[in-house]
Design an enzyme around this catalytic site. Structure first.
Site, PDB file in Angstrom:
ATOM      1  N   SER A   1       0.822  -1.209   0.000  1.00 11.77           N
ATOM      2  CA  SER A   1       0.000   0.000   0.000  1.00 11.77           C
ATOM      3  C   SER A   1       0.857   1.261   0.000  1.00 11.77           C
ATOM      4  O   SER A   1       0.334   2.370  -0.018  1.00 11.77           O
ATOM      5  CB  SER A   1      -0.939   0.007   1.211  1.00 11.77           C
ATOM      6  OG  SER A   1      -0.207  -0.188   2.397  1.00 11.77           O
TER       7      SER A   1
ATOM      8  N   ASN B   1      -2.503  -2.515  13.212  1.00 14.12           N
ATOM      9  CA  ASN B   1      -3.960  -2.342  13.116  1.00 14.12           C
ATOM     10  C   ASN B   1      -4.430  -1.065  13.817  1.00 14.12           C
ATOM     11  O   ASN B   1      -5.254  -0.318  13.269  1.00 14.12           O
ATOM     12  CB  ASN B   1      -4.683  -3.562  13.703  1.00 14.12           C
ATOM     13  CG  ASN B   1      -4.402  -4.818  12.897  1.00 14.12           C
ATOM     14  OD1 ASN B   1      -3.816  -4.740  11.814  1.00 14.12           O
ATOM     15  ND2 ASN B   1      -4.803  -5.962  13.411  1.00 14.12           N
TER      16      ASN B   1
ATOM     17  N   THR C   1     -40.107  25.904 -10.929  1.00 16.18           N
ATOM     18  CA  THR C   1     -40.329  24.531 -10.495  1.00 16.18           C
ATOM     19  C   THR C   1     -40.490  23.757 -11.792  1.00 16.18           C
ATOM     20  O   THR C   1     -41.001  24.305 -12.785  1.00 16.18           O
ATOM     21  CB  THR C   1     -41.592  24.389  -9.617  1.00 16.18           C
ATOM     22  OG1 THR C   1     -42.725  24.856 -10.362  1.00 16.18           O
ATOM     23  CG2 THR C   1     -41.500  25.208  -8.334  1.00 16.18           C
ATOM     24  N   HIS C   2     -40.020  22.530 -11.816  1.00 17.71           N
ATOM     25  CA  HIS C   2     -39.979  21.726 -13.053  1.00 17.71           C
ATOM     26  C   HIS C   2     -39.204  22.447 -14.164  1.00 17.71           C
ATOM     27  O   HIS C   2     -39.449  22.197 -15.337  1.00 17.71           O
ATOM     28  CB  HIS C   2     -41.395  21.402 -13.567  1.00 17.71           C
ATOM     29  CG  HIS C   2     -42.345  20.940 -12.503  1.00 17.71           C
ATOM     30  ND1 HIS C   2     -42.551  19.611 -12.201  1.00 17.71           N
ATOM     31  CD2 HIS C   2     -43.119  21.646 -11.636  1.00 17.71           C
ATOM     32  CE1 HIS C   2     -43.437  19.523 -11.208  1.00 17.71           C
ATOM     33  NE2 HIS C   2     -43.793  20.733 -10.843  1.00 17.71           N
TER      34      HIS C   2
ATOM     35  N   SER D   1     -13.573  27.269 -27.678  1.00 20.54           N
ATOM     36  CA  SER D   1     -13.632  26.092 -28.537  1.00 20.54           C
ATOM     37  C   SER D   1     -12.542  26.220 -29.588  1.00 20.54           C
ATOM     38  O   SER D   1     -12.269  27.319 -30.071  1.00 20.54           O
ATOM     39  CB  SER D   1     -15.003  26.018 -29.203  1.00 20.54           C
ATOM     40  OG  SER D   1     -14.919  25.267 -30.392  1.00 20.54           O
TER      41      SER D   1
ATOM     42  N   LYS E   1     -17.548  30.602 -29.073  1.00 21.93           N
ATOM     43  CA  LYS E   1     -17.964  29.870 -27.870  1.00 21.93           C
ATOM     44  C   LYS E   1     -17.180  30.216 -26.618  1.00 21.93           C
ATOM     45  O   LYS E   1     -15.992  30.520 -26.646  1.00 21.93           O
ATOM     46  CB  LYS E   1     -17.864  28.371 -28.121  1.00 21.93           C
ATOM     47  CG  LYS E   1     -18.923  27.913 -29.097  1.00 21.93           C
ATOM     48  CD  LYS E   1     -19.165  26.436 -28.985  1.00 21.93           C
ATOM     49  CE  LYS E   1     -20.012  26.136 -27.788  1.00 21.93           C
ATOM     50  NZ  LYS E   1     -20.269  24.710 -27.669  1.00 21.93           N
TER      51      LYS E   1
ATOM     52  N   GLU F   1     -18.900  22.066 -15.586  1.00 22.77           N
ATOM     53  CA  GLU F   1     -19.164  20.702 -16.064  1.00 22.77           C
ATOM     54  C   GLU F   1     -18.301  19.693 -15.324  1.00 22.77           C
ATOM     55  O   GLU F   1     -18.755  18.599 -14.964  1.00 22.77           O
ATOM     56  CB  GLU F   1     -18.901  20.617 -17.571  1.00 22.77           C
ATOM     57  CG  GLU F   1     -19.901  21.427 -18.384  1.00 22.77           C
ATOM     58  CD  GLU F   1     -19.474  21.558 -19.841  1.00 22.77           C
ATOM     59  OE1 GLU F   1     -20.147  21.002 -20.693  1.00 22.77           O
ATOM     60  OE2 GLU F   1     -18.453  22.217 -20.119  1.00 22.77           O
TER      61      GLU F   1
ATOM     62  N   TYR G   1      -9.946  -6.538  12.321  1.00 21.09           N
ATOM     63  CA  TYR G   1      -9.279  -6.048  11.108  1.00 21.09           C
ATOM     64  C   TYR G   1      -9.204  -7.133  10.035  1.00 21.09           C
ATOM     65  O   TYR G   1      -8.945  -8.296  10.327  1.00 21.09           O
ATOM     66  CB  TYR G   1      -7.853  -5.582  11.461  1.00 21.09           C
ATOM     67  CG  TYR G   1      -7.072  -5.112  10.246  1.00 21.09           C
ATOM     68  CD1 TYR G   1      -7.207  -3.820   9.779  1.00 21.09           C
ATOM     69  CD2 TYR G   1      -6.234  -5.989   9.546  1.00 21.09           C
ATOM     70  CE1 TYR G   1      -6.522  -3.391   8.645  1.00 21.09           C
ATOM     71  CE2 TYR G   1      -5.547  -5.562   8.413  1.00 21.09           C
ATOM     72  CZ  TYR G   1      -5.688  -4.267   7.967  1.00 21.09           C
ATOM     73  OH  TYR G   1      -5.014  -3.850   6.856  1.00 21.09           O
TER      74      TYR G   1
ATOM     75  N   GLN H   1      -7.491  -2.100   3.816  1.00 22.11           N
ATOM     76  CA  GLN H   1      -6.435  -1.299   3.191  1.00 22.11           C
ATOM     77  C   GLN H   1      -6.967  -0.541   1.966  1.00 22.11           C
ATOM     78  O   GLN H   1      -6.396   0.457   1.549  1.00 22.11           O
ATOM     79  CB  GLN H   1      -5.283  -2.237   2.791  1.00 22.11           C
ATOM     80  CG  GLN H   1      -4.116  -1.558   2.147  1.00 22.11           C
ATOM     81  CD  GLN H   1      -2.913  -2.483   2.097  1.00 22.11           C
ATOM     82  OE1 GLN H   1      -2.263  -2.700   3.105  1.00 22.11           O
ATOM     83  NE2 GLN H   1      -2.615  -3.030   0.927  1.00 22.11           N
TER      84      GLN H   1
ATOM     85  N   LYS I   1      -8.186   3.716   1.730  1.00 20.40           N
ATOM     86  CA  LYS I   1      -7.480   4.998   1.615  1.00 20.40           C
ATOM     87  C   LYS I   1      -7.615   5.672   0.260  1.00 20.40           C
ATOM     88  O   LYS I   1      -7.870   6.871   0.179  1.00 20.40           O
ATOM     89  CB  LYS I   1      -6.003   4.805   1.960  1.00 20.40           C
ATOM     90  CG  LYS I   1      -5.821   4.529   3.426  1.00 20.40           C
ATOM     91  CD  LYS I   1      -4.438   4.031   3.750  1.00 20.40           C
ATOM     92  CE  LYS I   1      -4.488   3.135   4.948  1.00 20.40           C
ATOM     93  NZ  LYS I   1      -5.196   1.861   4.716  1.00 20.40           N
TER      94      LYS I   1
END
Ligand code: ARG
Length: 467
Positions: free
Chosen positions: A33, A120, A165-166, A287, A293, A300, A327, A332, A335
């Site tokens: 690890s 541990n 709304t919607h 772009s 653009k 995003e 354990y 392991q 992480k």
């Protein structure tokens, strides 16, 4: 890792004769690890210094050995930070890499450091310290993001925009009010962070492998030295528990979901069709083919990072769900998920804070859109209830007729001639036009938590006192 394969082969002197190097190289690869847990070096060293100091205080090791250990660990810390330390995959993880180096530096005294502890409880300690620090960073980052929203909300407490709304125009609100919705969301994230810090504020060291130890250790002393409120109370739970990591990931997933919704709004608002905001050059890209653009790439990517963070939460939940106490090496795998999610979350919050601070609000566009789509229809209905005493359901019906008429004529509600309104319901007078503007509409929403500028300013003041 940089280890040569000869080192790998010679490491298995006991049974390596009839084996080609393949299998043990793979065993080493799956077992090691160090490639990612080297991130825990500072926590590991702090933990070892606190442990050795406690061992000496309790008379378990000599003061002389403790001094050598502490001095050696200090040397290792600077070696790692200067880049001079050579990590070895053969030594599996950060704990054994540091201990092996300590033995080279100070000789046999190094072997006394691991008295009354196990990897541990050591890894549980290191990782908990790391997550706790990360949560403190998250708390600060969220505070900065909330601060950015408070500033924008204050600036735009009177800026009218359509509320949706919607994603259909619903009622006019103010941009300040909309900003304050995000303040509430990120404020909840921050209070979840604070609770998690409180939850996890217990020191695992001294639980040893799983059963505790017969050495007369003082776990309260190490807990205090490492900045924990108290030691954990059950040694089995201590080495099995990864709730602190799961809580971090759940908090991260919820916060990322909030960031993603904000990112989505930024993407929509910055389209030419909406045109509610203009992103700064600093947080957009061009772009390579279409010169006109300006793309909201940062938003995003924030939206996409949510996928990674949610994935990390599911990954660790899945790792943990079948594990018997205490354990298991499966743990392991905790992480990388947390490290990756932490990095993504930090970046996403920072990018959003920048975008919110920098974006230009196009109040004219917001106002024009706020008035379209018969957004003050509810105001007309409410007026019929208040001024003409109609039951709300009847008022709703009358308003529906007015909307249909406006639609037929291709005009706004405020542009309908009074005569045509009174033809729908004779109780309507010219006073009705006072409530049909978007400004009048938002100003009238004075209920606690409502969109009236005066009310939004009260909420801003409440948050200012808490940020
Ligand atoms: N590298 C291990 C981990 O991250 C450390 C604990 C190893 N303990 C053990 N008994 N093998 O979980």
């Amino acid at each position: 890792m940089a280890d040569g394969s000869s080192e790998t082969k010679s490491s298995n002197q006991m049974w390596g004769g009839r084996f080609a190097s393949g299998p043990d190289a793979i065993m080493e690869e799956i077992n090691a690890s160090i490639g990612f847990d080297k991130k825990l070096y500072a926590q590991d060293i702090r933990g070892s210094i606190a442990h050795a100091t406690m061992l000496a205080h309790q008379g378990i090791i000599s003061a002389e050995d403790k001094d050598k250990i502490v001095h050696g660990l200090g040397t290792i810390l600077s070696e790692i930070e200067s880049g001079a330390f050579e990590f070895s995959r053969r030594l599996e993880d950060i704990h054994m890499n540091i201990e092996a180096r300590l033995a080279t530096l100070i000789g046999p005294a190094a072997g006394r450091l691991h008295t009354a502890r196990s990897r541990n409880d050591q890894v549980a300690l290191d990782f908990r310290l790391w997550v706790k620090e990360e949560l403190q960073k998250t708390e600060r980052a969220l505070t900065a993001l909330i601060g950015a929203f408070l500033d924008r909300a204050e600036e735009h407490a009177d800026t009218v925009m359509p509320g949706f709304t919607h994603l259909q125009t619903a009622q006019p609100v103010t941009f300040g009010h909309h900003c304050m919705a995000y303040v509430e969301m990120f404020g909840r994230d921050r209070s979840r962070v604070r609770h998690a810090i409180e939850h996890m504020d217990e020191s695992p060291i001294g639980a040893a492998a799983l059963a505790g130890t017969g050495f007369p250790i003082d776990r309260h002393m190490t807990a205090k030295a490492l900045g924990f409120r108290e030691p954990t109370r059950n040694s089995i739970d201590t080495v099995s528990d990864r709730d602190f990591a799961l809580e971090f990931l759940s908090i991260a997933a919820i916060a990322a979901t909030h960031l993603s919704r904000l990112a989505e709004e930024i993407v929509i608002w910055s389209t030419p069709q909406f045109g509610f905001i203009r992103l700064s050059d600093a947080f957009s890209t061009g772009s390579s083919i279409m010169p006109q653009k300006k793309n909201p790439d940062a938003a995003e990517l924030v939206r996409a990072k949510t996928g990674r963070i949610n994935g990390s939460l599911i990954a660790l939940l899945t790792v943990m769900k079948g594990l018997p106490l205490a354990y298991s090496k499966d743990m392991q795998e905790d992480k990388e998920q947390v490290f990756d999610a932490a990095e993504s979350l930090e970046l996403a919050i920072a990018a959003m804070t920048g975008m919110v601070r920098d974006m230009t609000i196009r109040a004219d566009r917001m106002k024009a859109a706020a008035g379209s789509g018969y957004s003050t229809a509810t105001d007309l209905a409410d007026w019929l209830v208040r001024a003409a005493g109609l039951p709300f359901r009847d008022a709703h019906h009358v308003t529906g007729k007015a909307v249909a008429l406006a639609e037929e004529k291709g005009c706004d509600l405020a542009d309908l001639p009074l005569a045509e309104l009174t033809a729908i319901n004779p109780a309507i007078t010219d006073k009705v036009f006072d409530v049909l503007t978007v400004e009048a509409s938002v100003a009238s929403r004075t209920s606690f938590g409502g969109t009236a500028p005066a009310e939004v300013r009260k909420q801003i003041a409440w948050w200012r006192a808490r940020n």
